[in-house]
Design an enzyme around this catalytic site. Structure first.
Site, PDB file in Angstrom:
ATOM      1  N   CYS A  28       8.805   8.521  31.227  1.00 59.67           N
ATOM      2  CA  CYS A  28       9.437   9.810  30.967  1.00 59.67           C
ATOM      3  C   CYS A  28       9.698  10.574  32.263  1.00 59.67           C
ATOM      4  O   CYS A  28       9.197  10.212  33.302  1.00 59.67           O
ATOM      5  CB  CYS A  28       8.605  10.649  30.019  1.00 59.67           C
ATOM      6  SG  CYS A  28       6.861  10.326  30.049  1.00 59.67           S
TER       7      CYS A  28
ATOM      8  N   CYS B  23      10.605  11.018  24.322  1.00 62.14           N
ATOM      9  CA  CYS B  23       9.186  10.925  24.678  1.00 62.14           C
ATOM     10  C   CYS B  23       8.362  11.069  23.400  1.00 62.14           C
ATOM     11  O   CYS B  23       8.923  11.218  22.312  1.00 62.14           O
ATOM     12  CB  CYS B  23       8.879  12.057  25.674  1.00 62.14           C
ATOM     13  SG  CYS B  23       7.342  11.857  26.583  1.00 62.14           S
TER      14      CYS B  23
ATOM     15  N   HIS C  66      11.334  18.253  24.611  1.00 62.47           N
ATOM     16  CA  HIS C  66      10.725  19.346  25.364  1.00 62.47           C
ATOM     17  C   HIS C  66      11.113  20.696  24.788  1.00 62.47           C
ATOM     18  O   HIS C  66      10.660  21.727  25.255  1.00 62.47           O
ATOM     19  CB  HIS C  66      11.128  19.256  26.833  1.00 62.47           C
ATOM     20  CG  HIS C  66      10.736  17.937  27.427  1.00 62.47           C
ATOM     21  ND1 HIS C  66      11.598  16.865  27.456  1.00 62.47           N
ATOM     22  CD2 HIS C  66       9.570  17.508  27.952  1.00 62.47           C
ATOM     23  CE1 HIS C  66      10.971  15.823  27.996  1.00 62.47           C
ATOM     24  NE2 HIS C  66       9.738  16.197  28.298  1.00 62.47           N
TER      25      HIS C  66
ATOM     26  N   GLY D 299       5.654   6.960  19.938  1.00 67.62           N
ATOM     27  CA  GLY D 299       4.267   6.654  19.584  1.00 67.62           C
ATOM     28  C   GLY D 299       3.480   7.804  18.996  1.00 67.62           C
ATOM     29  O   GLY D 299       2.881   7.659  17.950  1.00 67.62           O
ATOM     30  N   SER D 300       3.467   8.961  19.672  1.00 69.56           N
ATOM     31  CA  SER D 300       2.601  10.022  19.158  1.00 69.56           C
ATOM     32  C   SER D 300       3.380  10.955  18.239  1.00 69.56           C
ATOM     33  O   SER D 300       4.559  11.219  18.447  1.00 69.56           O
ATOM     34  CB  SER D 300       1.989  10.818  20.315  1.00 69.56           C
ATOM     35  OG  SER D 300       2.988  11.356  21.138  1.00 69.56           O
TER      36      SER D 300
END
Ligand code: 39S
Ligand code: ZN
Length: 762
Positions: free
Chosen positions: A648, A731, A699, A437-438
């Site tokens: 997540c 994520c 990450h 999404g982001s």
């Protein structure tokens, strides 16, 4: 005299000074001296604030440049081998390398894992144990900070994470042995620490053992007994063992039998522990009653708390009674003083960390009979005013909640039928590609939002800016060959705060930051009243994005559990009630997105697992309302509309049934770092719906190549039906930069394409 004591104060500064200095240091814009002088100023200011408020026992070593568990790793010399530490004092850069990983200058080591601190939105760095692990005193931070405060005339109480909690939170990364076998060696280092603090003139040390909030095994119980039998023999310093985040339940007897000088209990979550613990503690042991909520922002009910404290006072007398916050104030915003947009009435209902200090001191003095009548009266008035306020109660919302029926919790058809309709409508290839999404929240996106907020950019200019971002994102995804697109969420400051700003019943602060991990902070909105949605919150942007492409666009929402879990939530009704109201508001948004032409909508439940109670006995009740609230949110749309969810940092083994019961058409999860290990529970359980196992570890700035993503996907294809596998990152990508994201996403789409070919051929 009853002692007002604090367990920890927020270290980030009133204006996020620590974040700014640390990030500048990482970038090379600030030297080490500069960073350290920010640290010194923050510590001094925090100690002086506490002293001025009248706090009798003030903590030190609650400050950290990154994380208190990481600081303990440094203190006891538990540095993973890959960071090349060769003894001596662990320096600041090694500490940051453990947290963030390091690449370049001849070094290449991945960061230590990070995970949730109990049931909070704070994340700690996970200690690592191997057969070679040996502990030694390797940092002077705790001693230096004690001396620093002493020079200011304040004899502080240094804070340490306790040895059993430390071992419990760490993980064995090599070999197969019992972590608790390291206890003896570790406690030896704690003995050295305590002796040294005693020689420096420390009267008290606070040792945090929040493992008392969990279900403890026999081995953990024995370890606690053994550790404190030994530590209590260190001469010249008094030990306070602190539990927080839950009641004591079955651990009560063990807790009260520890041979230490003081015990701290969480009296917010464990009010029922106060009387029995006060009655049982040895006559030389003090009891710290943690009665001011450290994790929420509501003003304490002083009259009620005082009457509770009086019972303990009667049992213990003033010489053995202490009053504290339930847990460290790390989890509270710093101060209400700077909030200019919260009106006086609303402010009178609240207490942030600074205001909580005043409450502590009021209560300690009042327990001894010195009652500040004026403060008591104004608190009483504020509480009465809050309870009756028209701002809190919305009858329409209450009626709607009362009218929810079983039908509202279920989609029209079961998944197989929905899937048929959705696949026909969407016409996606096998292994469809999407993102969570982001997209990167770059400096210019944040700056534009800040300028708009300050009135320096007009609404029209800001809208045009966002439209341009969305156009670029859509074009990029089309060029790369994505199957299901997203708009990128450039308009959002945070996945929770953004919606909080748009829903009634939520308030938000200007400066109410709380550390989430390292230099990343959140500004949790405050749910103060009945929640409702008065108008669409995301439709404008999703609809615009869909208008730019023929490919399906995915609407992006935050789920009800996460909306509640990552907010400061009202304390005058159960979470299970509040979450229903939030669910109905988001349900309306799904319906509006569907009507606006969005064929797929994702509703993130990133905090679903972290909301899980700390003890098993409490799980079922939580999982029941959490699962239902997601279903309530997702069940207003037609069969043809594909509902996704995302989680997540999660392991699902023990809650997989509830994940399935949420009945999302598709769930994306983090699996890349564990090499698909985290997929096991889905496979074993035969998870019935679609899954997107993450293949790109977001990450790390590292760009995975196509081949490694294919390997991960092949692992997934070996164990799951191919027609139910999606291809996506672990994520959202908001904390990453475009330079890494673009090649990584292209490799991901290419990996999916190749997999389609090889799967067809086979
Ligand atoms: N919890 C929440 N609520 N949200 C999450 O996304 C997550 N993710 C997980 C778990 N918990 C969560 C990990 N935790 C951040 C925070 C927590 C995270 C992950 C990431 C994060 O990126 N935080 C940002 C940060 O600390 C702040 C995000 C934000 O609200 O940097 N930004 C605002 C915005 O974008 C304010 C940004 C800002 O600093 O509008 N503006 C400047 C200012 O106000 C001005 C802009 C500039 O000139 O740069 O001074
Ligand atoms: Zn995520």
């Amino acid at each position: 005299m009853t002692i007002a004591q604090n367990l920890g104060f927020p270290r980030i500064g009133e204006r996020r000074e620590l974040k700014k200095a640390t990030e500048a240091y990482w970038k090379g814009d600030l030297d080490r001296k500069g960073l350290e002088s920010t640290g010194t100023e923050l510590r001094q200011s925090n100690w002086e604030k506490q002293k001025a408020a009248g706090v009798d026992l003030i903590p030190s070593n609650d400050f950290s440049y990154y994380d208190q568990v990481l600081d303990m790793m440094c203190l006891v010399g538990n540095i993973p081998e890959r960071f090349g530490w060769s003894g001596g004092n662990v320096d600041l850069d090694t500490m940051f390398a453990i947290a963030r990983g390091i690449q370049g200058g001849g070094k290449d080591a991945i960061a230590a894992e990070m995970t949730k601190w109990f049931d909070t939105n704070y994340h700690y760095i996970v200690p690592e144990f191997t057969p070679k692990t040996q502990f030694s005193l390797a940092s002077t931070k705790v001693f230096d900070e004690f001396d620093e405060a002493k020079k200011l005339g304040i004899t502080t109480k240094p804070v340490l994470v306790g040895p059993v909690t430390y071992l419990t939170l760490g993980k064995v990364t090599e070999g197969d042995f019992d972590k608790l076998s390291l206890l003896d060696d570790l406690v030896g280092v704690y003995e050295q620490i305590l002796s040294k603090l005693a020689s420096q003139g420390a009267e008290w040390v606070q040792i945090d053992e929040p493992v008392f909030s969990l279900d403890l095994s026999k081995a953990q119980q024995d370890a606690l007994r053994a550790a404190y039998d030994r530590l209590s023999k260190v001469a010249g310093i008094k030990i306070m063992v602190a539990n927080y985040f839950n009641d004591l339940a079955d651990n009560r007897e063990l807790f009260t039998s520890l041979p230490v000088d003081a015990l701290h209990l969480d009296a917010v979550r464990g009010a029922e522990d106060i009387e029995p613990v006060a009655a049982r503690v040895g006559d030389k042991t003090s009891l710290s009653v943690g009665i001011v909520d450290g994790r929420n922002i509501w003003a304490t009910d002083l009259e009620k708390s005082l009457s509770t404290l009086k019972t303990a006072h009667g049992e213990l007398g003033s010489d053995r009674l202490m009053v504290g916050p339930a847990c460290s104030l790390l989890h509270s915003p710093v101060t209400l003083r700077s909030e200019e947009k919260i009106d006086a009435e609303f402010k009178s209902w609240l207490a942030f960390a600074e205001e909580k200090l005043d409450e502590l001191v009021f209560l300690a003095r009042a327990a001894d009979g010195q009652v500040d009548q004026q403060k008591l009266a104004s608190n009483k008035e504020a509480l009465a005013n809050r309870a009756e306020s028209a701002r809190i109660h919305d009858e329409a919302v209450q009626r709607r909640v009362a009218g929810i029926t079983a039908k509202d919790y279920a989609r029209g058809s079961a998944y197989p039928e929905r899937a048929r309709k959705q696949h026909t409508k969407l016409g996606l290839p096998a292994f469809p590609t999407t993102t969570i999404g982001s997209f990167p929240q770059t400096q210019d996106v944040r700056q534009a939002r800040a300028a708009h907020k300050k009135g320096k950019m007009s609404d029209a200019e800001y809208d045009a800016f966002l439209e341009k971002q969305i156009q670029d994102a859509v074009k990029m995804q089309e060029d790369m060959g994505f199957d299901m697109l997203v708009h990128g969420e450039f308009e959002r400051n945070d996945m929770v705060e953004y919606f909080g700003e748009k829903l009634s019943g939520y308030a938000f602060t200007q400066f109410g930051w709380v550390q989430s991990y390292g230099t990343r902070y959140v500004k949790p909105p405050i749910i103060y009243g009945d929640v409702s949605r008065s108008e669409p919150m995301t439709v404008k942007w999703s609809k615009y994005a869909q208008s730019l492409t023929d490919k399906p666009m995915k609407g992006m929402l935050t789920g009800p559990v996460t909306m509640v879990q990552w907010a400061f939530v009202r304390d005058d009704q159960p979470r299970s009630e509040t979450v229903k109201q939030v669910a109905l508001g988001i349900r309306d948004e799904l319906v509006d997105l569907e009507a606006a032409g969005l064929a797929a909508i994702q509703c993130d439940e990133a905090a679903f697992r972290e909301g899980l109670p700390l003890r098993r006995a409490d799980w079922d009740a939580y999982l029941d309302w959490a699962t239902k609230s997601f279903r309530l949110t997702a069940s207003g749309v037609r069969d043809e509309t594909q509902v996704h969810t995302h989680m997540c940092y999660s392991e699902f083994n023990d809650i997989i049934e509830s994940i399935a019961a949420m009945d999302a058409d598709c769930i994306s999860i983090e699996t890349s770092r564990s090499q698909m290990e985290l997929l096991d529970s889905f496979v074993k359980f035969q998870y019935p719906n679609e899954i997107g196992p993450g293949v790109y570890d977001i990450h790390s700035p590292r760009v995975p190549n196509k081949q490694e993503m294919i390997q991960l996907l092949e692992k997934a294809r070996d164990v799951l039906p191919a027609e139910r596998i999606w291809v996506n990152p672990d994520c959202g990508l908001k904390t990453r930069g475009w330079a890494e994201v673009k090649p990584a996403l292209q490799h991901m789409v290419d990996a999916a394409k190749e997999l389609r070919e090889t799967t067809k051929a086979a």
